[in-house]
Scaffold this motif. Structure first.
Motif, short mmCIF file in Angstrom:
data_model
loop_
_atom_site.label_atom_id
_atom_site.label_comp_id
_atom_site.label_asym_id
_atom_site.label_seq_id
_atom_site.Cartn_x
_atom_site.Cartn_y
_atom_site.Cartn_z
N LEU A 192 0.83 -1.21 0.00
CA LEU A 192 0.00 0.00 0.00
C LEU A 192 0.86 1.25 0.00
O LEU A 192 0.60 2.21 -0.74
CB LEU A 192 -0.92 0.00 1.23
N GLU A 193 1.90 1.24 0.81
CA GLU A 193 2.81 2.39 0.86
C GLU A 193 3.49 2.60 -0.49
O GLU A 193 3.61 3.74 -0.97
CB GLU A 193 3.87 2.18 1.95
N SER A 194 3.94 1.52 -1.10
CA SER A 194 4.63 1.61 -2.39
C SER A 194 3.72 2.20 -3.47
O SER A 194 4.18 2.94 -4.34
CB SER A 194 5.11 0.23 -2.83
N ALA A 195 2.44 1.86 -3.41
CA ALA A 195 1.51 2.32 -4.43
C ALA A 195 0.85 3.65 -4.08
O ALA A 195 0.03 4.16 -4.85
CB ALA A 195 0.43 1.26 -4.66
N ASP A 196 1.21 4.22 -2.93
CA ASP A 196 0.62 5.47 -2.48
C ASP A 196 -0.90 5.34 -2.36
O ASP A 196 -1.66 6.18 -2.84
CB ASP A 196 0.98 6.62 -3.42
N LEU A 197 -1.32 4.25 -1.72
CA LEU A 197 -2.74 4.01 -1.47
C LEU A 197 -2.97 3.88 0.03
O LEU A 197 -2.11 3.39 0.74
CB LEU A 197 -3.19 2.71 -2.14
N THR A 198 -4.13 4.29 0.47
CA THR A 198 -4.50 4.03 1.86
C THR A 198 -5.30 2.73 1.91
O THR A 198 -5.86 2.28 0.90
CB THR A 198 -5.37 5.15 2.44
N LYS A 199 -5.36 2.15 3.09
CA LYS A 199 -6.14 0.93 3.28
C LYS A 199 -7.60 1.18 2.91
O LYS A 199 -8.24 0.35 2.25
CB LYS A 199 -6.02 0.49 4.74
N GLU A 200 -8.13 2.35 3.32
CA GLU A 200 -9.53 2.66 3.07
C GLU A 200 -9.82 2.77 1.57
O GLU A 200 -10.84 2.27 1.09
CB GLU A 200 -9.91 3.98 3.77
N GLU A 201 -8.91 3.43 0.86
CA GLU A 201 -9.06 3.55 -0.60
C GLU A 201 -9.10 2.19 -1.27
O GLU A 201 -10.00 1.86 -2.04
CB GLU A 201 -7.87 4.31 -1.18
N MET A 202 -8.06 1.41 -0.97
CA MET A 202 -7.92 0.11 -1.62
C MET A 202 -9.14 -0.77 -1.37
O MET A 202 -9.70 -1.38 -2.28
CB MET A 202 -6.64 -0.57 -1.13
N LEU A 203 -9.59 -0.82 -0.11
CA LEU A 203 -10.72 -1.68 0.23
C LEU A 203 -12.02 -1.16 -0.38
O LEU A 203 -12.91 -1.95 -0.72
CB LEU A 203 -10.87 -1.78 1.75
N ALA A 204 -12.13 0.16 -0.55
CA ALA A 204 -13.34 0.72 -1.16
C ALA A 204 -13.47 0.24 -2.60
O ALA A 204 -14.57 -0.18 -3.04
CB ALA A 204 -13.30 2.24 -1.12
N TYR A 205 -12.38 0.25 -3.35
CA TYR A 205 -12.44 -0.17 -4.75
C TYR A 205 -12.49 -1.70 -4.86
O TYR A 205 -13.06 -2.25 -5.81
CB TYR A 205 -11.26 0.41 -5.53
N TYR A 206 -11.92 -2.38 -3.88
CA TYR A 206 -12.03 -3.84 -3.80
C TYR A 206 -13.50 -4.24 -3.66
O TYR A 206 -13.99 -5.16 -4.33
CB TYR A 206 -11.22 -4.34 -2.62
N GLU A 207 -14.23 -3.52 -2.80
CA GLU A 207 -15.64 -3.80 -2.58
C GLU A 207 -16.46 -3.50 -3.84
O GLU A 207 -17.42 -4.22 -4.14
CB GLU A 207 -16.18 -2.99 -1.40
N LEU A 208 -16.09 -2.44 -4.55
CA LEU A 208 -16.79 -2.13 -5.79
C LEU A 208 -16.66 -3.30 -6.77
O LEU A 208 -17.63 -3.71 -7.41
CB LEU A 208 -16.23 -0.85 -6.41
N GLY A 209 -15.43 -3.81 -6.90
CA GLY A 209 -15.21 -4.95 -7.78
C GLY A 209 -15.96 -6.18 -7.32
O GLY A 209 -16.54 -6.92 -8.13
#
Length: 425
Positions: A192-209
Motif C-alpha cells: 500500500l505504501e509503495s503504491a501510495d494508497l490508503t487501506k480505506e481507498e484500496m478496500l473501497a475499490y475492492y468492494e466495488l469490484g
C-alpha cells in the motif's frame, strides 16, 4: 453675550452623519480597491477598521456589505490558485475573519463556494500531475482529507464526483497495478505504501469490484487471491489464525467462504515439504519436523490417499513409492527369518525408518511378524510399478476397520489370505 445653540447632541449627530458617509464611501471604494487603499480614501485608519470589524457586528447592513465584498475578493484570489495564506494577505483580512466565515451557519453559501473552489484546485492538481504535497499546499487540504473527498465522490456526493471520476479513470488504475505487483515481494501494508494508497481507498475499490463494478472486478479477483495466499503464508510460518487474518485482510465472511480451499493450500504446501525431504532421504520424523506437522498427520494423509480420497491420492502414490514400499519389502524379509530381534532391526536401520514407522506399518498390516514368506517373483523390481501401487492401494483401501483386520492372529486367518492382503494377489 450670544449663546450658541450647538450642543453635544448636535455634535454627535453631525459626527454620526460624517461617519455614515465615510462608511458608504468605504464600501464603494472597497469594491474596486484593496482594503488599505479603501480605508485611506474613506479617511479611516486601517487599525480602526480591524478594531470595528473584529468586534463582529454582524447584524448591521454595513457589516454585511463589507463582509460580502471581502468574501468575493478572497474567493477571487483562490481561483487564481493562490494559497489560503496568500489570498488572506492579498485581500488584507485576518485569518480569524476567514475562520469566522467558515464556521458560522449564516455564511453557508460562502462555505459551499469555497469548497467548490477547493475541489477545482485539487482537480487541477490531478490533471497537471502535480505532487501530492503541492496539491495540499495550493488547496489547503491535507492528503487524508483529499483522499476522503475522492471516496465521497465515489459514493455519489455530487460536490466531489468530478474528483472521483478523474481519479478513478486517470490515476487509480496505475496505483492498483503497482499495489498488486508490490504484493509479490512485500506485505500488503508495505505494498500500500509503495503504491501510495490508503487501506480505506484500496478496500473501497475492492468492494466495488466484489459487488460487480466491471472497472474493478479484475482487481477484486487478483487481490482476493493475494489475500488467500497471504493467509496461507502466515499460517505456514506458525502464526496464529488471528494474525494471519489481520495481515491478509481477509474478512470473516471471506474466510468461511474459502475455508476448504485454504486448508487444501496448506496441505499442498506440507505435502511438497514432506516429499522434498523424502527426495533427500530423510526419515518420516524429519519430514514431519520440516513440514510443521506430526508423523501421524503424514500417515493420515497416506491412508486417506490409499482409500482414494480426493486431494490425497497423489501424495499417497508418491509417499508409498518413495518411502513405504522401499522399506516394507526388505523389512518383511528380515521379519520372516528366525530369531529376528525387532529392537536390533529398528536400531540398525534408524537412518532409513523409525520405530514410529514400524509400529504404524505393523498396526495397519503393511508388515507381519514371522508369518509371510515373499515369493521371489513378487519381489522382482522389474515388475510394473503402477501395478504394484494398485495392489498396495487395494490392500489399504476401504474403511479403516478393513486395515485393522490385518492384525488378527495367524490361527484366525489363512496364509493365502494374508498373502493376498499384503501383496494384492
Amino acid at each position: 453675550m450670544k449663546v450658541s445653540n450647538f450642543n453635544d447632541n448636535e455634535f454627535a449627530r453631525i459626527r454620526n452623519t460624517e461617519i455614515q458617509k465615510r462608511k458608504e464611501n468605504f464600501v464603494k471604494y472597497l469594491e474596486n480597491n484593496d482594503l488599505e487603499s479603501s480605508c485611506h480614501l474613506a479617511k479611516f485608519r486601517l487599525d480602526d477598521f480591524h478594531e470595528y470589524y473584529g468586534r463582529g457586528r454582524e447584524n448591521s447592513e454595513y457589516y454585511a456589505k463589507v463582509t460580502q465584498i471581502l468574501m468575493d475578493k478572497y474567493l477571487a484570489q483562490r481561483r487564481l490558485s493562490k494559497t489560503i495564506e496568500e489570498s488572506v494577505e492579498t485581500v488584507g483580512i485576518k485569518m480569524e475573519y476567514l475562520n469566522r466565515w467558515l464556521k458560522r451557519s449564516k455564511y453557508a453559501d460562502f462555505k459551499d463556494e469555497n469548497l467548490k473552489v477547493t475541489v477545482k484546485l485539487i482537480l487541477d492538481g490531478f490533471r497537471r500531475k502535480k505532487p501530492m504535497g503541492e496539491i495540499e499546499r495550493i488547496s489547503g487540504m491535507k492528503e487524508d482529507a483529499i483522499r476522503r473527498s475522492v471516496l465521497l465522490g465515489q459514493k455519489g456526493d455530487e460536490m466531489f464526483k468530478p474528483l472521483s471520476d478523474f481519479y478513478e479513470s486517470e490515476i487509480l488504475p496505475a496505483k492498483l497495478d503497482k499495489f498488486l505487483q508490490a504484493n509479490e515481494t512485500k506485505s500488503v501494508r508495505k505494498a500500500l505504501e509503495s503504491a501510495d494508497l490508503t487501506k480505506e481507498e484500496m478496500l473501497a475499490y475492492y468492494e466495488l469490484g466484489k459487488n460487480g463494478d466491471e472497472r474493478f472486478e479484475e482487481f477484486y479477483r487478483e487481490f482476493f487471491s493475494i489475500k488467500k495466499g497471504t493467509y496461507v503464508y502466515h499460517i505456514d510460518k506458525g502464526k496464529s489464525h488471528k494474525i494471519a487474518m489481520r495481515e491478509s485482510f481477509l474478512t470473516p465472511e471471506e474466510y468461511d467462504e474459502c475455508r476448504d480451499e485454504l486448508e487444501k493450500l496448506l496441505r499442498l504446501i506440507k505435502f511438497n515439504i514432506v516429499l522434498e525431504a523424502l527426495r533427500n532421504d530423510k526419515t518420516s520424523n524429519v519430514m514431519a519436523s520440516k513440514a510443521g506437522c506430526s508423523v501421524d498427520d503424514i500417515y493420515d494423509w497416506y491412508f486417506r490417499g490409499g482409500d482414494g480420497e480426493d486431494g490425497y491420492v497423489e501424495f499417497y502414490e508418491a509417499f508409498h513409492k518413495g518411502y513405504v514400499k522401499p522399506n516394507i519389502v526388505p523389512i518383511q524379509k528380515k521379519l520372516d527369518s528366525e530369531n529376528v530381534n525387532i529392537d536390533n532391526l529398528i536400531r540398525s536401520n534408524k537412518d532409513i525408518f523409525t520405530r514410529k514407522d514400524f509400529d504404524i506399518w505393523l498396526k495397519h498390516g503393511l508388515i507381519k511378524i514371522g508369518v509371510v514368506h515373499l515369493d521371489k517373483d513378487d519381489e522382482d523390481e522389474d515388475e510394473d510399478d503402477e501395478k504394484k501401487t494398485k495392489k498396495i492401494h487395494l490392500n489399504i483401501s476401504g474403511p479403516k476397520s478393513s486395515r485393522t483386520s490385518l492384525g488378527r492372529k495367524k490361527s484366525e486367518i489363512s496364509e493365502e489370505e494374508l498373502k493376498r492382503q499384503i501383496l494384492g494377489n
